[in-house]
Design a protein around this motif. Structure first.
Motif, mmCIF file in Angstrom:
data_model
loop_
_atom_site.group_PDB
_atom_site.id
_atom_site.type_symbol
_atom_site.label_atom_id
_atom_site.label_comp_id
_atom_site.label_asym_id
_atom_site.label_seq_id
_atom_site.Cartn_x
_atom_site.Cartn_y
_atom_site.Cartn_z
ATOM 1 N N PRO A 82 -8.706 23.222 13.279
ATOM 2 C CA PRO A 82 -8.516 24.636 13.870
ATOM 3 C C PRO A 82 -7.811 25.518 13.079
ATOM 4 C CG PRO A 82 -7.331 23.055 15.158
ATOM 5 C CD PRO A 82 -8.096 22.279 13.961
ATOM 6 N N GLY A 83 -6.734 25.197 12.344
ATOM 7 C CA GLY A 83 -5.998 25.934 11.307
ATOM 8 C C GLY A 83 -5.359 26.869 12.571
ATOM 9 N N GLU A 84 -5.374 28.108 12.363
ATOM 10 C CA GLU A 84 -4.834 29.128 13.180
ATOM 11 C C GLU A 84 -5.450 29.465 14.317
ATOM 12 O OE1 GLU A 84 -1.790 30.464 12.326
ATOM 13 O OE2 GLU A 84 -1.779 29.006 10.793
ATOM 14 N N ARG A 85 -6.477 28.874 14.813
ATOM 15 C CA ARG A 85 -7.315 29.142 15.732
ATOM 16 C C ARG A 85 -6.966 27.918 17.125
ATOM 17 N NH1 ARG A 85 -12.422 31.629 14.527
ATOM 18 N NH2 ARG A 85 -12.600 31.954 12.509
ATOM 19 N N ALA A 86 -7.016 28.437 18.142
ATOM 20 C CA ALA A 86 -7.016 27.494 19.548
ATOM 21 C C ALA A 86 -8.094 26.719 19.456
ATOM 22 C CB ALA A 86 -6.871 28.166 20.639
ATOM 23 N N GLU A 87 -7.869 25.392 20.005
ATOM 24 C CA GLU A 87 -8.798 24.417 19.909
ATOM 25 C C GLU A 87 -10.245 24.864 20.502
ATOM 26 O OE1 GLU A 87 -5.811 24.102 20.748
ATOM 27 O OE2 GLU A 87 -5.091 22.386 19.572
ATOM 28 N N LEU A 137 -13.046 17.871 16.230
ATOM 29 C CA LEU A 137 -12.903 19.072 17.020
ATOM 30 C C LEU A 137 -13.139 18.969 18.596
ATOM 31 C CD1 LEU A 137 -14.387 21.787 14.465
ATOM 32 C CD2 LEU A 137 -12.158 21.368 14.978
ATOM 33 N N THR A 138 -14.129 18.157 19.004
ATOM 34 C CA THR A 138 -14.371 17.899 20.495
ATOM 35 C C THR A 138 -13.051 17.365 21.006
ATOM 36 O OG1 THR A 138 -16.674 17.934 20.263
ATOM 37 C CG2 THR A 138 -15.843 17.013 22.260
ATOM 38 N N THR A 139 -12.629 16.179 20.370
ATOM 39 C CA THR A 139 -11.372 15.420 20.803
ATOM 40 C C THR A 139 -10.117 16.145 21.050
ATOM 41 O OG1 THR A 139 -12.444 13.294 20.039
ATOM 42 C CG2 THR A 139 -9.933 13.365 20.329
ATOM 43 N N SER A 140 -10.161 17.000 20.042
ATOM 44 C CA SER A 140 -8.881 17.940 19.974
ATOM 45 C C SER A 140 -9.168 18.950 21.256
ATOM 46 C CB SER A 140 -8.675 18.828 18.450
ATOM 47 O OG SER A 140 -7.724 19.642 18.622
ATOM 48 N N ALA A 143 -8.418 17.042 24.370
ATOM 49 C CA ALA A 143 -6.956 16.751 24.644
ATOM 50 C C ALA A 143 -6.182 18.060 24.951
ATOM 51 C CB ALA A 143 -6.405 16.006 23.306
ATOM 52 N N ALA A 144 -6.612 18.946 24.516
ATOM 53 C CA ALA A 144 -5.867 20.467 24.556
ATOM 54 C C ALA A 144 -6.164 20.770 26.036
ATOM 55 C CB ALA A 144 -5.997 21.328 23.829
ATOM 56 N N GLY A 145 -7.107 20.108 26.801
ATOM 57 C CA GLY A 145 -7.449 20.622 28.221
ATOM 58 C C GLY A 145 -8.392 21.858 28.064
ATOM 59 N N VAL A 146 -8.869 22.500 27.080
ATOM 60 C CA VAL A 146 -9.755 23.656 27.259
ATOM 61 C C VAL A 146 -11.238 23.324 27.358
ATOM 62 C CG1 VAL A 146 -8.102 24.755 25.673
ATOM 63 C CG2 VAL A 146 -9.881 23.545 24.543
ATOM 64 N N THR A 152 -18.508 15.400 25.356
ATOM 65 C CA THR A 152 -18.548 14.323 24.199
ATOM 66 C C THR A 152 -18.946 15.292 23.119
ATOM 67 O OG1 THR A 152 -20.817 13.734 24.565
ATOM 68 C CG2 THR A 152 -19.219 12.580 25.399
ATOM 69 N N ALA A 153 -18.832 14.521 21.818
ATOM 70 C CA ALA A 153 -19.266 15.374 20.768
ATOM 71 C C ALA A 153 -21.086 15.277 20.775
ATOM 72 C CB ALA A 153 -18.890 14.567 19.182
ATOM 73 N N ASP A 154 -21.666 14.422 21.443
ATOM 74 C CA ASP A 154 -23.017 14.543 21.505
ATOM 75 C C ASP A 154 -23.179 15.561 22.402
ATOM 76 O OD1 ASP A 154 -23.442 12.190 20.124
ATOM 77 O OD2 ASP A 154 -23.557 10.901 21.830
ATOM 78 N N ASP A 155 -22.487 15.885 23.409
ATOM 79 C CA ASP A 155 -23.002 17.078 24.213
ATOM 80 C C ASP A 155 -22.766 18.314 23.439
ATOM 81 O OD1 ASP A 155 -22.841 15.566 26.478
ATOM 82 O OD2 ASP A 155 -20.811 15.744 27.072
ATOM 83 N N VAL A 156 -21.911 18.570 22.424
ATOM 84 C CA VAL A 156 -21.584 19.567 21.590
ATOM 85 C C VAL A 156 -22.980 19.605 20.757
ATOM 86 C CG1 VAL A 156 -20.181 20.610 19.724
ATOM 87 C CG2 VAL A 156 -19.131 19.778 21.703
ATOM 88 N N THR A 157 -23.226 18.675 20.055
ATOM 89 C CA THR A 157 -24.378 18.646 19.039
ATOM 90 C C THR A 157 -25.813 18.967 19.970
ATOM 91 O OG1 THR A 157 -23.324 16.820 17.624
ATOM 92 C CG2 THR A 157 -25.626 17.212 17.674
#
Length: 188
Positions: A82-87, A137-140, A143-146, A152-157
């Motif tokens: 994420p660098g400077e970006r929020a999760e 990125l999905t886990t992060s 974990a941040a609650g966003v 899951t990563a499979d959902d994102v994919t």
């Protein structure tokens, strides 16, 4: 010497054939999709099909060679998130980047999905790296609650692949809308 032998450089004519095959394959895959006829690619490049297979023993090997630079650039961007970006923003940006990449060639998202499970495929390591960045990125974000706890990563994919398919079948605008809806749907 096999032309694929990485320990010795290619002869000048073999190097020219390889570069011509890559150029023609790129043009053909852009016009016809990643499942275009390899015989047609060889013919358009002015070489025999055996020459194509001498350089690229499988369609996945040819695709991997075509995608190498694009994948390296994509992974560098993903590794920087994420660098400077929020999760949530980092995950959304990764989803946009991967969806845009997946439409480089019609059918690429499906083709990469097939390569992901085949450990002998030349694309397996790239697919695993893409999946790893998506997982991180999905886990992060989770974990941040966003994003929703069960995401899951499979959902994102699946959302990314749906957006890529939509762009192929409909329009870039409709794909962007679907991706935005997917990101909002994941968000808490």
């Amino acid at each position: 010497m096999a032309t694929g032998d990485a320990s010795r450089p290619l002869r000048a004519d073999a190097r020219r054939n390889r570069e011509r095959l890559l150029g023609v394959a790129d043009e053909t895959f852009q016009a016809e999709g990643v499942d275009a006829s390899l015989e047609r690619v060889a013919r358009r490049a002015g070489v025999a099909i055996g020459t194509l297979y001498g350089h690229f023993p499988t369609r996945a090997a040819l695709a991997a060679a075509l995608l190498r630079d694009r994948h390296d650039a994509l992974f560098a961007l993903g590794d920087a998130l994420p660098g400077e970006r929020a999760e949530r923003d980092a995950l959304a940006e990764w989803m946009r980047l991967v969806a845009a990449h997946a439409v480089s060639y019609r059918g690429l998202a499906t083709f990469l999905s097939r390569g992901a499970g085949d450990e002998t495929s030349d694309l397996h390591a790239d697919c695993a790296r893409m999946a790893g960045i998506t997982e991180r990125l999905t886990t992060s974000a989770r974990a941040a609650g966003v994003i929703a706890p069960g995401t899951t990563a499979d959902d994102v994919t699946a959302i990314v692949n749906a957006a890529a398919w939509t762009q192929e079948q409909s329009s870039p605008g409709q794909a962007a809308r679907l991706l935005a809806l997917g990101v909002r749907g994941l968000s808490r």
